[in-house]
Design a protein around this motif. Structure first.
Motif, PDB file in Angstrom:
ATOM      1  N   ASP A  59       0.496  -0.941  -0.131  1.00 32.06           N
ATOM      2  CA  ASP A  59      -0.384  -0.632  -0.420  1.00 32.06           C
ATOM      3  C   ASP A  59       0.553   2.023   0.180  1.00 32.06           C
ATOM      4  O   ASP A  59       0.306   2.369  -0.864  1.00 32.06           O
ATOM      5  N   CYS A  60       2.257   1.466   0.969  1.00 28.81           N
ATOM      6  CA  CYS A  60       2.939   2.370   1.040  1.00 28.81           C
ATOM      7  C   CYS A  60       3.475   2.694  -0.804  1.00 28.81           C
ATOM      8  O   CYS A  60       3.186   4.011  -1.301  1.00 28.81           O
ATOM      9  N   ARG A  61       3.447   1.358  -1.253  1.00 33.44           N
ATOM     10  CA  ARG A  61       4.432   1.317  -2.551  1.00 33.44           C
ATOM     11  C   ARG A  61       3.608   2.176  -3.230  1.00 33.44           C
ATOM     12  O   ARG A  61       3.848   3.233  -4.221  1.00 33.44           O
ATOM     13  N   LYS A  62       2.399   1.863  -3.258  1.00 35.71           N
ATOM     14  CA  LYS A  62       1.416   2.442  -4.096  1.00 35.71           C
ATOM     15  C   LYS A  62       0.512   3.996  -4.161  1.00 35.71           C
ATOM     16  O   LYS A  62       0.870   4.741  -4.982  1.00 35.71           O
ATOM     17  N   ILE A  63       0.941   3.779  -2.555  1.00 32.99           N
ATOM     18  CA  ILE A  63       0.991   5.873  -2.783  1.00 32.99           C
ATOM     19  C   ILE A  63       2.081   6.263  -2.643  1.00 32.99           C
ATOM     20  O   ILE A  63       1.887   7.593  -3.598  1.00 32.99           O
ATOM     21  N   ALA A  64       3.512   5.698  -2.730  1.00 31.94           N
ATOM     22  CA  ALA A  64       4.224   6.573  -3.606  1.00 31.94           C
ATOM     23  C   ALA A  64       4.792   7.001  -4.814  1.00 31.94           C
ATOM     24  O   ALA A  64       4.451   7.659  -5.507  1.00 31.94           O
ATOM     25  N   LEU A  65       4.195   5.738  -5.496  1.00 31.95           N
ATOM     26  CA  LEU A  65       3.779   5.915  -6.996  1.00 31.95           C
ATOM     27  C   LEU A  65       2.629   6.950  -7.526  1.00 31.95           C
ATOM     28  O   LEU A  65       3.017   8.040  -8.254  1.00 31.95           O
ATOM     29  N   GLU A  66       1.472   6.716  -7.271  1.00 39.08           N
ATOM     30  CA  GLU A  66       0.707   7.490  -7.506  1.00 39.08           C
ATOM     31  C   GLU A  66       0.666   8.979  -6.462  1.00 39.08           C
ATOM     32  O   GLU A  66      -0.438   9.986  -7.325  1.00 39.08           O
ATOM     33  N   LYS A  67       0.898   9.282  -6.009  1.00 35.51           N
ATOM     34  CA  LYS A  67       1.328  10.891  -5.208  1.00 35.51           C
ATOM     35  C   LYS A  67       2.605  11.318  -5.643  1.00 35.51           C
ATOM     36  O   LYS A  67       2.872  12.300  -5.375  1.00 35.51           O
ATOM     37  N   GLY A  68       4.354  10.344  -6.659  1.00 33.06           N
ATOM     38  CA  GLY A  68       5.196  11.097  -6.221  1.00 33.06           C
ATOM     39  C   GLY A  68       5.829  11.501  -4.969  1.00 33.06           C
ATOM     40  O   GLY A  68       6.166  12.720  -4.936  1.00 33.06           O
ATOM     41  N   ILE A  69       5.188  10.459  -4.202  1.00 34.87           N
ATOM     42  CA  ILE A  69       6.075  11.217  -2.680  1.00 34.87           C
ATOM     43  C   ILE A  69       7.074   9.691  -2.282  1.00 34.87           C
ATOM     44  O   ILE A  69       6.781   8.712  -3.016  1.00 34.87           O
ATOM     45  N   PRO A  70       8.267  10.104  -1.615  1.00 35.98           N
ATOM     46  CA  PRO A  70       9.273   8.991  -1.553  1.00 35.98           C
ATOM     47  C   PRO A  70       8.584   8.468  -0.938  1.00 35.98           C
ATOM     48  O   PRO A  70       8.532   8.662   0.462  1.00 35.98           O
ATOM     49  N   ILE A  71       9.558   7.256  -0.689  1.00 36.14           N
ATOM     50  CA  ILE A  71       8.452   6.217   0.484  1.00 36.14           C
ATOM     51  C   ILE A  71       8.253   5.894   1.564  1.00 36.14           C
ATOM     52  O   ILE A  71       7.802   5.700   1.859  1.00 36.14           O
ATOM     53  N   ILE A  72       9.663   7.088   1.971  1.00 32.32           N
ATOM     54  CA  ILE A  72      10.088   6.562   2.992  1.00 32.32           C
ATOM     55  C   ILE A  72       9.616   7.801   3.909  1.00 32.32           C
ATOM     56  O   ILE A  72       9.090   7.608   5.131  1.00 32.32           O
ATOM     57  N   GLU A  73       9.011   8.576   3.060  1.00 37.26           N
ATOM     58  CA  GLU A  73       8.335  10.048   3.536  1.00 37.26           C
ATOM     59  C   GLU A  73       7.123   9.838   3.657  1.00 37.26           C
ATOM     60  O   GLU A  73       5.469   9.518   4.473  1.00 37.26           O
ATOM     61  N   VAL A  74       6.817   8.390   2.573  1.00 40.57           N
ATOM     62  CA  VAL A  74       4.303   7.801   3.116  1.00 40.57           C
ATOM     63  C   VAL A  74       4.698   7.154   4.527  1.00 40.57           C
ATOM     64  O   VAL A  74       3.655   7.272   4.599  1.00 40.57           O
ATOM     65  N   TYR A  75       5.509   6.905   4.630  1.00 41.18           N
ATOM     66  CA  TYR A  75       5.720   5.505   5.913  1.00 41.18           C
ATOM     67  C   TYR A  75       5.975   6.234   6.825  1.00 41.18           C
ATOM     68  O   TYR A  75       5.589   5.771   8.180  1.00 41.18           O
ATOM     69  N   ARG A  76       6.280   8.087   6.784  1.00 44.01           N
ATOM     70  CA  ARG A  76       6.858   8.874   7.893  1.00 44.01           C
ATOM     71  C   ARG A  76       5.717   9.868   8.340  1.00 44.01           C
ATOM     72  O   ARG A  76       5.172   9.399   9.650  1.00 44.01           O
ATOM     73  N   ILE A  77       4.164   9.372   7.178  1.00 48.31           N
ATOM     74  CA  ILE A  77       2.984  10.113   7.513  1.00 48.31           C
ATOM     75  C   ILE A  77       2.829   9.214   7.762  1.00 48.31           C
ATOM     76  O   ILE A  77       2.232   9.226   9.600  1.00 48.31           O
ATOM     77  N   LEU A  78       2.552   7.994   7.332  1.00 53.88           N
ATOM     78  CA  LEU A  78       1.433   7.300   7.696  1.00 53.88           C
ATOM     79  C   LEU A  78       1.975   6.436   9.070  1.00 53.88           C
ATOM     80  O   LEU A  78       1.175   6.394  10.457  1.00 53.88           O
ATOM     81  N   GLU A  79       3.184   6.489   9.694  1.00 53.47           N
ATOM     82  CA  GLU A  79       3.638   6.134  10.927  1.00 53.47           C
ATOM     83  C   GLU A  79       3.012   7.013  11.935  1.00 53.47           C
ATOM     84  O   GLU A  79       2.701   6.538  12.948  1.00 53.47           O
ATOM     85  N   SER A  80       3.640   8.172  11.576  1.00 52.33           N
ATOM     86  CA  SER A  80       2.293   9.249  12.295  1.00 52.33           C
ATOM     87  C   SER A  80       1.204   9.638  12.812  1.00 52.33           C
ATOM     88  O   SER A  80       1.008  10.089  13.931  1.00 52.33           O
ATOM     89  N   GLU A  81       0.336   9.225  11.680  1.00 51.80           N
ATOM     90  CA  GLU A  81      -1.132   9.238  11.732  1.00 51.80           C
ATOM     91  C   GLU A  81      -1.829   7.993  12.270  1.00 51.80           C
ATOM     92  O   GLU A  81      -3.575   7.560  12.377  1.00 51.80           O
ATOM     93  N   LEU A  82      -1.001   6.783  12.329  1.00 47.07           N
ATOM     94  CA  LEU A  82      -1.878   5.912  12.808  1.00 47.07           C
ATOM     95  C   LEU A  82      -1.221   5.598  14.229  1.00 47.07           C
ATOM     96  O   LEU A  82       0.350   4.534  14.909  1.00 47.07           O
ATOM     97  N   PRO A  83      -0.974   6.036  15.221  1.00 49.93           N
ATOM     98  CA  PRO A  83       0.042   5.669  16.230  1.00 49.93           C
ATOM     99  C   PRO A  83      -0.355   5.044  17.395  1.00 49.93           C
ATOM    100  O   PRO A  83      -1.353   4.342  17.180  1.00 49.93           O
ATOM    101  N   GLU A  84       0.285   3.857  18.100  1.00 53.30           N
ATOM    102  CA  GLU A  84       0.643   2.619  18.315  1.00 53.30           C
ATOM    103  C   GLU A  84      -0.415   2.820  19.750  1.00 53.30           C
ATOM    104  O   GLU A  84      -1.055   3.439  20.725  1.00 53.30           O
TER     105      GLU A  84
END
Length: 388
Positions: free
Chosen positions: A363-388
C-alpha cells in the motif's frame, strides 16, 4: 485469545454442533432471538433441546421441528437471505463461508455453476438453522481460532432425495479433502454434509499446540451407535498473547546448479501454495562451489505439497525437513483511513498489552507511485497518523 477445539472423533453434524454450544452455555433464548432475524416465517419451525445419554455420557440433544417449508432454495437465495437479515456482520460472514464451502462441493458433484446449486436437504429450514446457529454461537463466545480433530469416515448407505447414496455422501466426501480422517468407528453416516462444511470452512485441521481449557460442551447425535458414544465434544480455551507456541516444519535444500532467474519464480510458487516463509541464503558447497540454501517454513498440512513444488520447480534432487517450535504474537490486518487514503495495516499485540501498528509495504508503494512521494516519506506520514 479465545480458541475452539472441535473434538469430532465420533462424528459431527449441524444439530450436534448447536447442541454442544448449548451445553457450553449458549443461552437458548439468545439463539432463538438471533435466528428470528432471518427472513423465515416464525411458524415454520420449532426449536427444542433436552439432556440425553450416549453410552453413559451426558450430552445435549438439539432438534428442529419443521412445520412448513415448501421453498426450493438455490445457493444464491440463501446468500440473499443471510445478507438481508439484521444479524451481525461477523455472523453473516461465518454463515456465508460455511454455505459457500457446501455449495462448492455440491457444484462439483452435480456439475453445475455455483449460483445455480440447488440445495435439497441442506437447503431446508433445519440446515439453515444449524449453519446460521453455528455462526451465532461462534460470535456469542467470541471465538478467534478454530481447530479440529480427525473425522470418522463411516460407511454403508443413506437414503436422500437423490436416491440411495454411499457414505460418506458425495458432497461430504468432497468436503473431507484436506481434512484428517480415521476408521475407528463402524458404519453409519458419522459426518453429515453440514458438519463437514462447518469444519472445512472454519477450522484448522490440527490440535492447538498450547491452550488453557476453560469449558467443555457435549452435543449428542440423534442415533445411538453400538460401538462408540455418538457425542461431539467442543472444547473452549484461552491461548495467551505472550507468544503462543505452535509446531511448524522447516524444509531445506542446497542448490548449486540452477539458473538464478528461476529462484524468484520458485519463491512465488511456494508462497502461493501456502508457505509461511521462504528465504535464500548463500553458502559454500563441495568442490568450493558457491550455492544457495533454500529454507521454507510450512505447516504440517502443507509439508508434502511444498516439498513436491521444490522438487518440481528447482534442480534439487532431494530435501530435508524437520519440526520446530515457534512463538507467535497475535496479529490481524485492518483497513485504516489516512490523509494519503485508505491503507491496510498490520496490528500486532505485544505481551505487555500494547499493540504495534505497521502500514503494509504494497500500500505504501502504491501511494508513493501514485502521489510522487518518496516511500520513506509515505511511511513517516502514515506512522505519525497511525499511533500505537
Amino acid at each position: 485469545m479465545k480458541t475452539l477445539y472441535i473434538d469430532c472423533q465420533a462424528g459431527i453434524a449441524g444439530d450436534m454442533t448447536i447442541a454442544a454450544f448449548i451445553d457450553l452455555g449458549l443461552p437458548f433464548e439468545h439463539l432463538k432471538s438471533e435466528l428470528a432475524k432471518l427472513p423465515l416465517p416464525k411458524s415454520c419451525y420449532d426449536l427444542k433441546f433436552e439432556t440425553c445419554y450416549r453410552k453413559g455420557i451426558r450430552g445435549i440433544l438439539f432438534s428442529v421441528a419443521v412445520t412448513e417449508d415448501k421453498s426450493h432454495r438455490h445457493y444464491s437465495d440463501i446468500v440473499k437471505m443471510i445478507e438481508s437479515s439484521s444479524l451481525t456482520d461477523q455472523v453473516k460472514t461465518s454463515a456465508k463461508q460455511i454455505f459457500k464451502k457446501l455449495a462448492e462441493a455440491e457444484a462439483k458433484v452435480h456439475g453445475v455453476e455455483l449460483a445455480k446449486v440447488h440445495f435439497h436437504e441442506v437447503g431446508g429450514v433445519d440446515s439453515i438453522i444449524d449453519i446460521v446457529g453455528t455462526a451465532i454461537s461462534l460470535d456469542y463466545f467470541g471465538i478467534k481460532e478454530i481447530y479440529t480433530s480427525s473425522l470418522p469416515l463411516g460407511g454403508g448407505f443413506i437414503d436422500s432425495k437423490h436416491g440411495r447414496l454411499p457414505v460418506p455422501a458425495p458432497a461430504t466426501a468432497e468436503l473431507l479433502q484436506g481434512l484428517p480422517i480415521h476408521h475407528n468407528c463402524s458404519t453409519g453416516e458419522r459426518v453429515t454434509p453440514t458438519g463437514a462444511a462447518i469444519v472445512a470452512s472454519l477450522a484448522k485441521p490440527c490440535r492447538p499446540e498450547a491452550m488453557t481449557v476453560t469449558t467443555i460442551g457435549n452435543g449428542a447425535g440423534s442415533k445411538d451407535y453400538a460401538d462408540t458414544p455418538n457425542i461431539l465434544r467442543l472444547i473452549i480455551g484461552e491461548q495467551s498473547n505472550d507468544g503462543a507456541e505452535e509446531r511448524i516444519f522447516v524444509l531445506e535444500t542446497h542448490i548449486d546448479d540452477m539458473n538464478p532467474e528461476l529462484f524468484g519464480f520458485l519463491m512465488e510458487r511456494l508462497f502461493e501454495a501456502g508457505a509461511l516463509d521462504v528465504s535464500f541464503s548463500q553458502l559454500q558447497m563441495k568442490k568450493n562451489r558457491p550455492g544457495i540454501r533454500l529454507t521454507v517454513l510450512a505447516t504440517k498440512e502443507k509439508l508434502h505439497e511444498l516439498g513436491q513444488i521444490i522438487l518440481t520447480e528447482s534442480t534439487a534432487i532431494g530435501l530435508r525437513y524437520y519440526p520446530v517450535q515457534r512463538l507467535v504474537l497475535e496479529r490481524k490486518s485492518e483497513l485504516r483511513k489516512s490523509s494519503l487514503g485508505a491503507v491496510n495495516v498490520k496490528i500486532v499485540s505485544r505481551p505487555e498489552g500494547t499493540v504495534r501498528i505497521t502500514p503494509e509495504f504494497e500500500d505504501c508503494r502504491k501511494i508513493a507511485l501514485e502521489k510522487g512521494i518518496p516511500i520513506i516519506e509515505v511511511y513517516r506520514i502514515l506512522e505519525s497518523e497511525l499511533p500505537e
